[in-house]
Design a protein around this motif. Structure first.
Motif, PDB file in Angstrom:
ATOM      1  N   GLU A  20      21.235  11.043  11.427  1.00  0.00           N
ATOM      2  CA  GLU A  20      21.320   9.598  11.647  1.00  0.00           C
ATOM      3  C   GLU A  20      20.067   8.853  11.203  1.00  0.00           C
ATOM      4  O   GLU A  20      20.118   7.641  10.954  1.00  0.00           O
ATOM      5  N   THR A  21      18.937   9.553  11.070  1.00  0.00           N
ATOM      6  CA  THR A  21      17.708   8.871  10.651  1.00  0.00           C
ATOM      7  C   THR A  21      17.786   8.390   9.203  1.00  0.00           C
ATOM      8  O   THR A  21      16.968   7.573   8.777  1.00  0.00           O
ATOM      9  N   LEU A  22      18.776   8.881   8.462  1.00  0.00           N
ATOM     10  CA  LEU A  22      18.945   8.457   7.070  1.00  0.00           C
ATOM     11  C   LEU A  22      19.742   7.157   6.960  1.00  0.00           C
ATOM     12  O   LEU A  22      19.795   6.558   5.884  1.00  0.00           O
ATOM     13  N   LEU A  23      20.351   6.722   8.061  1.00  0.00           N
ATOM     14  CA  LEU A  23      21.193   5.530   8.029  1.00  0.00           C
ATOM     15  C   LEU A  23      20.359   4.260   8.114  1.00  0.00           C
ATOM     16  O   LEU A  23      19.471   4.140   8.965  1.00  0.00           O
ATOM     17  N   VAL A  24      20.696   3.308   7.234  1.00  0.00           N
ATOM     18  CA  VAL A  24      20.044   1.988   7.293  1.00  0.00           C
ATOM     19  C   VAL A  24      21.043   0.907   7.687  1.00  0.00           C
ATOM     20  O   VAL A  24      20.661  -0.237   7.921  1.00  0.00           O
ATOM     21  N   GLY A  25      22.342   1.257   7.769  1.00  0.00           N
ATOM     22  CA  GLY A  25      23.355   0.287   8.145  1.00  0.00           C
ATOM     23  C   GLY A  25      24.697   0.954   8.335  1.00  0.00           C
ATOM     24  O   GLY A  25      24.937   2.062   7.843  1.00  0.00           O
ATOM     25  N   VAL A  26      25.581   0.282   9.089  1.00  0.00           N
ATOM     26  CA  VAL A  26      26.931   0.782   9.360  1.00  0.00           C
ATOM     27  C   VAL A  26      27.909  -0.392   9.328  1.00  0.00           C
ATOM     28  O   VAL A  26      27.506  -1.549   9.282  1.00  0.00           O
ATOM     29  N   ASP A  27      29.202  -0.071   9.368  1.00  0.00           N
ATOM     30  CA  ASP A  27      30.206  -1.132   9.438  1.00  0.00           C
ATOM     31  C   ASP A  27      30.553  -1.406  10.903  1.00  0.00           C
ATOM     32  O   ASP A  27      30.089  -0.715  11.809  1.00  0.00           O
ATOM     33  N   THR A  28      31.383  -2.414  11.132  1.00  0.00           N
ATOM     34  CA  THR A  28      31.659  -2.843  12.509  1.00  0.00           C
ATOM     35  C   THR A  28      32.565  -1.883  13.278  1.00  0.00           C
ATOM     36  O   THR A  28      32.677  -2.001  14.501  1.00  0.00           O
ATOM     37  N   THR A  29      33.203  -0.923  12.600  1.00  0.00           N
ATOM     38  CA  THR A  29      34.015   0.059  13.329  1.00  0.00           C
ATOM     39  C   THR A  29      33.168   1.199  13.878  1.00  0.00           C
ATOM     40  O   THR A  29      33.669   2.021  14.641  1.00  0.00           O
ATOM     41  N   SER A  30      31.913   1.263  13.505  1.00  0.00           N
ATOM     42  CA  SER A  30      31.027   2.360  13.918  1.00  0.00           C
ATOM     43  C   SER A  30      30.448   2.065  15.298  1.00  0.00           C
ATOM     44  O   SER A  30      29.320   1.600  15.431  1.00  0.00           O
ATOM     45  N   LEU A  31      31.234   2.364  16.318  1.00  0.00           N
ATOM     46  CA  LEU A  31      30.875   2.029  17.696  1.00  0.00           C
ATOM     47  C   LEU A  31      30.450   3.245  18.517  1.00  0.00           C
ATOM     48  O   LEU A  31      30.030   3.101  19.665  1.00  0.00           O
ATOM     49  N   TYR A  32      30.588   4.436  17.950  1.00  0.00           N
ATOM     50  CA  TYR A  32      30.205   5.648  18.665  1.00  0.00           C
ATOM     51  C   TYR A  32      29.381   6.533  17.741  1.00  0.00           C
ATOM     52  O   TYR A  32      29.734   6.686  16.580  1.00  0.00           O
ATOM     53  N   PRO A  33      28.280   7.098  18.262  1.00  0.00           N
ATOM     54  CA  PRO A  33      27.728   6.904  19.604  1.00  0.00           C
ATOM     55  C   PRO A  33      27.114   5.512  19.767  1.00  0.00           C
ATOM     56  O   PRO A  33      26.972   4.777  18.788  1.00  0.00           O
ATOM     57  N   ALA A  34      26.722   5.184  20.981  1.00  0.00           N
ATOM     58  CA  ALA A  34      26.228   3.828  21.267  1.00  0.00           C
ATOM     59  C   ALA A  34      25.023   3.469  20.408  1.00  0.00           C
ATOM     60  O   ALA A  34      24.837   2.306  20.058  1.00  0.00           O
TER      61      ALA A  34
END
Length: 295
Positions: free
Chosen positions: A54-68
């Motif tokens: 997850e440390t590689l992520l800089v952004g997500v879409d609005t369906t990405s609700l899990y994990p908090a």
């Protein structure tokens, strides 16, 4: 008399001169910068976290609700209506999404800007989950973690299949996404709901169409549903299970007469990500109360 140099000193001097060109020619190794990844799709984002990437992520879409924790990342919009500007603002080097992401023009704009776009399968079976895990494990350098996660999932799915092999009756399951406006939105073929019902040893009570559509009261009755399954959020919005059972058409189905309305977390049940074995097992236990846990 001319003095001769000592043999040892000469050898050292020659050795130093011989090594000098090699030292100058040695390449300078530089660490490659970590990729900057935008994840599109709840299942994709869950896999990043499950692999510890997850440390590689800089952004997500609005369906990405899990994990908090994923909700704290910058968002780039709904997965089917992405904005190229929103994605580009995060300066990603890679966008990982499912084939449900779009529109296609936005994806083309991202590729045109030099951003790699990796589209993963969006089928509603466990094999597609495995493909997603394998692909994300590869691009993040977490192949060992991906293999371990897949092995665990396959064991869980095999255990569930062995349990369901002894089940004689397959209940007819009506999955209602929502009931706003009085017309329930029911899941037909080629939906995540249809896929998870099959994995859990049930039969979709609606098979006359693909996707989600509103059902007429007559169609609800004709479904002959033994069980109604709904997202917990939809049940709460209606005012509880009793409000669902009070629907006149549902009262005329076996599910309505027997009070069999099940509610689940929608992201868990419909995600088709790393928690799918858990979702399938929980739904199977609810559909088949006689299943013996842990065997």
């Amino acid at each position: 008399m001319t003095q001769r140099p000592l043999p040892g000193r000469r050898a050292v001097a020659l050795g130093s001169l011989a090594l000098a060109p090699l030292a100058l020619a040695a390449p300078v190794l530089r660490a490659q910068p970590a990729p900057r990844i935008v994840s599109v799709g709840s299942s994709v984002t869950e896999i990043f976290y499950a692999l510890g990437a997850e440390t590689l992520l800089v952004g997500v879409d609005t369906t990405s609700l899990y994990p908090a924790a994923a909700r704290k990342l910058p968002q780039v919009g709904y997965m089917r209506a992405l904005s190229a500007e929103g994605v580009l603002a995060l300066k990603p080097t890679l966008v990982v999404a499912t084939t449900a992401a779009g529109p296609a023009t936005t994806l083309d704009q991202l590729r045109g800007a030099g951003i790699e776009v990796l589209l993963l399968p969006d089928h509603y079976d466990y094999d597609s989950v495995v493909e997603k895990i394998e692909a994300i494990g590869k691009v993040t350098g977490r192949t060992a973690e991906a293999k371990a996660l897949i092995a665990e999932g396959r064991r869980d799915m095999a255990t569930l299949a062995a349990k369901l092999a002894s089940v004689a009756a397959r209940p007819r399951v009506l999955f209602l996404l929502a009931m706003s406006g009085g017309a329930p939105q029911a899941a037909g073929r080629n939906t995540a709901a249809d896929g998870i019902i099959r994995l859990a040893g049930g039969v979709n009570a609606v098979d006359g169409y693909a996707g989600y559509r509103p059902l007429t009261p007559e169609a609800v009755i004709a479904s002959r549903a033994d069980v109604v399954v709904m997202p917990r959020q939809s049940v709460e919005a209606l005012g509880g299970v009793q409000a669902v059972l009070d629907q006149p058409a549902l009262r005329q189905t076996p599910a309505g007469r027997n009070g069999r309305v099940l509610q689940f977390d929608a992201i868990l049940l419909l995600g088709f990500g790393p928690r799918t074995p858990q979702a399938a097992a929980e739904l199977a236990q609810a559909l088949h109360p006689d299943l013996v846990k842990g065997k």
